[in-house]
Design a protein around this motif. Structure first.
Motif, PDB file in Angstrom:
ATOM      1  N   THR A 101       0.820  -1.065   0.120  1.00  0.00           N
ATOM      2  CA  THR A 101      -0.024  -0.087   0.014  1.00  0.00           C
ATOM      3  C   THR A 101       0.768   1.311   0.139  1.00  0.00           C
ATOM      4  OG1 THR A 101      -1.710  -1.161   0.990  1.00  0.00           O
ATOM      5  CG2 THR A 101      -1.821   1.221   1.285  1.00  0.00           C
ATOM      6  N   LEU A 102       2.042   1.211   0.747  1.00  0.00           N
ATOM      7  CA  LEU A 102       2.864   2.442   0.841  1.00  0.00           C
ATOM      8  C   LEU A 102       3.439   2.426  -0.326  1.00  0.00           C
ATOM      9  CD1 LEU A 102       4.396   2.355   4.239  1.00  0.00           C
ATOM     10  CD2 LEU A 102       2.661   3.905   3.495  1.00  0.00           C
ATOM     11  N   MET A 103       3.825   1.424  -1.179  1.00  0.00           N
ATOM     12  CA  MET A 103       4.399   1.746  -2.494  1.00  0.00           C
ATOM     13  C   MET A 103       3.549   2.287  -3.532  1.00  0.00           C
ATOM     14  SD  MET A 103       6.379  -2.174  -3.007  1.00  0.00           S
ATOM     15  CE  MET A 103       7.076  -1.588  -4.575  1.00  0.00           C
ATOM     16  N   THR A 104       2.238   2.012  -3.257  1.00  0.00           N
ATOM     17  CA  THR A 104       1.122   2.611  -4.065  1.00  0.00           C
ATOM     18  C   THR A 104       1.004   4.263  -3.931  1.00  0.00           C
ATOM     19  OG1 THR A 104       0.010   0.518  -4.451  1.00  0.00           O
ATOM     20  CG2 THR A 104      -1.221   2.729  -4.787  1.00  0.00           C
ATOM     21  N   LEU A 105       1.103   4.392  -2.831  1.00  0.00           N
ATOM     22  CA  LEU A 105       1.123   5.991  -1.988  1.00  0.00           C
ATOM     23  C   LEU A 105       2.129   6.464  -2.681  1.00  0.00           C
ATOM     24  CD1 LEU A 105      -0.321   8.029  -0.507  1.00  0.00           C
ATOM     25  CD2 LEU A 105       0.863   6.944   1.530  1.00  0.00           C
ATOM     26  N   THR A 109       1.596   9.794  -5.341  1.00  0.00           N
ATOM     27  CA  THR A 109       1.924  11.171  -4.543  1.00  0.00           C
ATOM     28  C   THR A 109       3.367  11.573  -5.142  1.00  0.00           C
ATOM     29  OG1 THR A 109       2.921  10.528  -2.535  1.00  0.00           O
ATOM     30  CG2 THR A 109       0.506  10.940  -2.450  1.00  0.00           C
ATOM     31  N   ARG A 110       4.240  10.561  -5.509  1.00  0.00           N
ATOM     32  CA  ARG A 110       5.589  10.881  -5.788  1.00  0.00           C
ATOM     33  C   ARG A 110       6.431  11.622  -4.773  1.00  0.00           C
ATOM     34  NH1 ARG A 110       6.680  10.175 -10.837  1.00  0.00           N
ATOM     35  NH2 ARG A 110       8.526  11.560 -10.843  1.00  0.00           N
ATOM     36  N   GLN A 111       5.873  10.929  -3.502  1.00  0.00           N
ATOM     37  CA  GLN A 111       6.728  11.590  -2.388  1.00  0.00           C
ATOM     38  C   GLN A 111       7.290  10.344  -1.831  1.00  0.00           C
ATOM     39  OE1 GLN A 111       6.280  15.219  -1.787  1.00  0.00           O
ATOM     40  NE2 GLN A 111       5.430  15.045  -3.621  1.00  0.00           N
ATOM     41  N   THR A 112       8.176  10.653  -0.793  1.00  0.00           N
ATOM     42  CA  THR A 112       8.712   9.819   0.029  1.00  0.00           C
ATOM     43  C   THR A 112       7.469   9.146   1.151  1.00  0.00           C
ATOM     44  OG1 THR A 112      11.075  10.461  -0.051  1.00  0.00           O
ATOM     45  CG2 THR A 112      10.519   9.227   1.881  1.00  0.00           C
ATOM     46  N   ALA A 113       7.386   7.843   1.288  1.00  0.00           N
ATOM     47  CA  ALA A 113       6.336   7.238   2.179  1.00  0.00           C
ATOM     48  C   ALA A 113       7.061   6.609   3.145  1.00  0.00           C
ATOM     49  CB  ALA A 113       5.367   6.278   1.255  1.00  0.00           C
ATOM     50  N   LEU A 114       6.581   6.683   4.342  1.00  0.00           N
ATOM     51  CA  LEU A 114       7.155   6.099   5.630  1.00  0.00           C
ATOM     52  C   LEU A 114       6.038   5.246   6.567  1.00  0.00           C
ATOM     53  CD1 LEU A 114       8.443   9.452   5.253  1.00  0.00           C
ATOM     54  CD2 LEU A 114       9.848   8.511   6.645  1.00  0.00           C
ATOM     55  N   LEU A 115       6.536   4.650   7.219  1.00  0.00           N
ATOM     56  CA  LEU A 115       5.724   3.965   8.252  1.00  0.00           C
ATOM     57  C   LEU A 115       6.494   3.946   9.610  1.00  0.00           C
ATOM     58  CD1 LEU A 115       3.757   0.442   8.239  1.00  0.00           C
ATOM     59  CD2 LEU A 115       5.219   0.976   9.985  1.00  0.00           C
ATOM     60  N   ALA A 116       5.604   4.157  10.738  1.00  0.00           N
ATOM     61  CA  ALA A 116       6.316   4.622  12.128  1.00  0.00           C
ATOM     62  C   ALA A 116       5.272   3.873  13.124  1.00  0.00           C
ATOM     63  CB  ALA A 116       6.592   5.913  12.416  1.00  0.00           C
ATOM     64  N   VAL A 117       6.070   3.496  14.282  1.00  0.00           N
ATOM     65  CA  VAL A 117       5.268   3.084  15.506  1.00  0.00           C
ATOM     66  C   VAL A 117       5.761   3.854  16.603  1.00  0.00           C
ATOM     67  CG1 VAL A 117       4.934   0.790  14.648  1.00  0.00           C
ATOM     68  CG2 VAL A 117       7.076   1.145  15.786  1.00  0.00           C
ATOM     69  N   ARG A 118       4.883   3.902  17.664  1.00  0.00           N
ATOM     70  CA  ARG A 118       4.886   4.610  18.662  1.00  0.00           C
ATOM     71  C   ARG A 118       6.225   3.732  19.573  1.00  0.00           C
ATOM     72  NH1 ARG A 118       1.220   6.251  23.998  1.00  0.00           N
ATOM     73  NH2 ARG A 118       2.971   7.015  25.340  1.00  0.00           N
ATOM     74  N   GLU A 119       7.055   4.578  20.117  1.00  0.00           N
ATOM     75  CA  GLU A 119       8.161   4.212  21.091  1.00  0.00           C
ATOM     76  C   GLU A 119       8.351   4.814  22.170  1.00  0.00           C
ATOM     77  OE1 GLU A 119      13.024   2.981  21.070  1.00  0.00           O
ATOM     78  OE2 GLU A 119      11.677   2.252  19.552  1.00  0.00           O
ATOM     79  N   ASN A 120       7.936   4.638  23.307  1.00  0.00           N
ATOM     80  CA  ASN A 120       7.839   5.587  24.536  1.00  0.00           C
ATOM     81  C   ASN A 120       7.212   7.067  24.097  1.00  0.00           C
ATOM     82  OD1 ASN A 120       9.128   3.536  25.994  1.00  0.00           O
ATOM     83  ND2 ASN A 120      11.070   4.181  25.165  1.00  0.00           N
ATOM     84  N   TRP A 121       8.017   8.069  24.270  1.00  0.00           N
ATOM     85  CA  TRP A 121       7.670   9.486  23.975  1.00  0.00           C
ATOM     86  C   TRP A 121       7.855   9.948  22.596  1.00  0.00           C
ATOM     87  CZ3 TRP A 121       3.636   9.983  26.641  1.00  0.00           C
ATOM     88  CH2 TRP A 121       3.858   9.864  28.152  1.00  0.00           C
ATOM     89  N   GLY A 122       8.000   8.942  21.679  1.00  0.00           N
ATOM     90  CA  GLY A 122       8.287   9.291  20.389  1.00  0.00           C
ATOM     91  C   GLY A 122       8.108   8.386  19.380  1.00  0.00           C
ATOM     92  N   ASP A 255      -6.801   1.436   3.909  1.00  0.00           N
ATOM     93  CA  ASP A 255      -6.350   0.239   2.987  1.00  0.00           C
ATOM     94  C   ASP A 255      -5.536  -0.766   4.190  1.00  0.00           C
ATOM     95  OD1 ASP A 255      -6.479  -1.459   0.512  1.00  0.00           O
ATOM     96  OD2 ASP A 255      -4.465  -1.042   0.588  1.00  0.00           O
ATOM     97  N   ILE A 256      -4.453  -0.141   4.785  1.00  0.00           N
ATOM     98  CA  ILE A 256      -3.746  -0.766   5.589  1.00  0.00           C
ATOM     99  C   ILE A 256      -4.461  -1.537   6.759  1.00  0.00           C
ATOM    100  CG2 ILE A 256      -1.677  -1.013   7.301  1.00  0.00           C
ATOM    101  CD1 ILE A 256      -0.409   1.294   5.197  1.00  0.00           C
ATOM    102  N   SER A 257      -5.256  -0.650   7.169  1.00  0.00           N
ATOM    103  CA  SER A 257      -6.103  -1.151   8.436  1.00  0.00           C
ATOM    104  C   SER A 257      -7.110  -2.297   7.822  1.00  0.00           C
ATOM    105  CB  SER A 257      -7.259  -0.006   8.917  1.00  0.00           C
ATOM    106  OG  SER A 257      -7.880  -0.600   9.970  1.00  0.00           O
ATOM    107  N   ARG A 258      -7.714  -2.191   6.882  1.00  0.00           N
ATOM    108  CA  ARG A 258      -8.435  -3.281   6.170  1.00  0.00           C
ATOM    109  C   ARG A 258      -7.569  -4.666   6.088  1.00  0.00           C
ATOM    110  NH1 ARG A 258      -8.626  -5.735   1.539  1.00  0.00           N
ATOM    111  NH2 ARG A 258      -7.603  -3.846   0.651  1.00  0.00           N
TER     112      ARG A 258
END
Length: 262
Positions: A101-105, A109-122, A255-258
Motif C-alpha cells: 500500500t505504501l508503494m502505491t501511495l 503522490t511521488r513523495q517519500t512514504a514512511l511507516l512508524a510506530v510509537r516508542e515511549n515518548w516518540g 487500506d492498511i487497516s483493512r
C-alpha cells in the motif's frame, strides 16, 4: 563453599551484564555522533576510562559491529548492523502488510512514504520508501523522533489520551525544532486540529523546504497500530495539492487497516 560459588557466579553474571550495557552505550553514542568517535570520546560518552573503551571498541570491531577509520582513528557503526536491521524489519508483520500500500501511495503522490510506530515518548521509523521526485532523508529507517516533531509522530500523539498527552508535556524538556522552540500550548492547539481533520501536517520543522503529512492506522477496535506519512517538497502541501495528498494518505491508512484485519 556452595554459597561462595553462588556468590561468585552472581558477580560474574553481573559483570557480563555490565560489559554488555557498556557496549550498548558505546554504540548508542556512535549512533548519536554520526561522524564517528575516537576511543577517548567514547570513554567520555559512556563514563569509563580510555583503556576500557579501547578494549570494548576493538572487540566490537572484531565482531563486525564497528569499523575504524585508519586516517582519523574514529570508530563508526559497522555494516553488520544493516543485516540485523533488515532481519528485524522483515520479521514485522505490519511492515509486510503495509509495504504494498505504501508503494502505491509513494507512486501516486511521488513523495517519500514512511511507516512508524510509537516508542515511549516518540516514534520510530520502520519503513521508508524513497520518492521518485525527491528522496527525503531527514527521517530514515530505524531513526527515532520525539512526539512533537514530524507528521507521523504528531499523528501518533493525537491518538494518545489527554492524560498521556499531559504527562508527555510535563516530562519533555526539549521543544526545539528547525523553526524554533515549541511550547506545550502550541502542541495542545495542534493536537486539536489533528484530531478534527484526521491528519497531521509538518511544515519545515525538521528540514528546510520539506513538509510531511501523516495519519494513524487503526485496528478493528479503533486502537492505533502505527502511523503512515508522506514527505516531499513544501510546495506540494498547499491548496488543492494538500487536499489531494491528505485524501491519498487517509485512503492508504484505511487500506492498511483493512489488510491487517484480513
Amino acid at each position: 563453599m556452595v554459597q561462595d560459588s553462588a556468590d561468585s557466579n552472581d558477580r560474574s553474571a553481573g559483570s557480563r551484564i555490565a560489559v554488555i550495557q557498556k557496549a550498548v552505550n558505546a554504540m548508542d553514542a556512535l549512533l548519536a555522533a554520526g561522524d564517528g568517535l575516537t576511543p577517548t570520546e567514547v570513554a567520555d560518552a559512556i563514563d569509563t576510562n580510555r583503556s576500557t573503551a579501547f578494549r570494548l571498541l576493538t572487540s566490537l570491531e572484531y565482531a563486525g559491529m564497528l569499523s575504524r577509520d585508519e586516517s582519523t582513528g574514529k570508530y563508526h557503526l559497522g555494516m553488520k548492523l544493516l543485516q540485523y536491521g533488515s532481519a528485524v524489519r522483515a520479521s514485522m508483520a505490519i511492515v509486510k502488510i503495509a509495504e504494498p500500500t505504501l508503494m502505491t501511495l509513494r507512486d501516486k503522490t511521488r513523495q517519500t512514504a514512511l511507516l512508524a510506530v510509537r516508542e515511549n515518548w516518540g516514534a520510530r521509523c520502520l519503513l521508508r520508501l524513497p520518492g521518485p521526485e525527491v528522496d527525503v532523508v531527514s527521517w530514515t529507517t530505524g531513526q527515532w523522533l520525539p512526539m512533537h516533531v514530524g507528521a507521523a509522530p504528531q499523528a501518533l500523539m493525537s491518538a494518545m489520551s489527554d492524560t498521556e498527552v499531559e504527562r508527555y508535556l510535563a516530562d519533555n524538556k526539549d521543544w526545539s525544532t528547525r523553526q524554533g522552540e515549541r511550547s506545550p500550548d502550541d502542541v495542545r492547539d495542534s493536537l486539536q486540529e489533528i484530531r478534527r481533520r484526521g491528519w497531521a501536517l509538518n511544515m519545515e520543522s525538521i528540514t528546510k523546504g520539506v513538509a510531511s503529512l501523516g495519519t494513524i492506522v487503526r485496528d478493528r477496535h479503533d486502537a492505533p497500530l502505527c502511523a503512515i506519512s508522506v514527505s516531499g517538497l513544501q510546495y506540494h502541501y498547499t491548496g488543492t495539492d494538500l487536499e489531494q495528498t491528505a485524501a491519498s494518505v487517509m485512503a492508504a491508512a484505511s487500506d492498511i487497516s483493512r489488510r491487517m484485519q484480513d
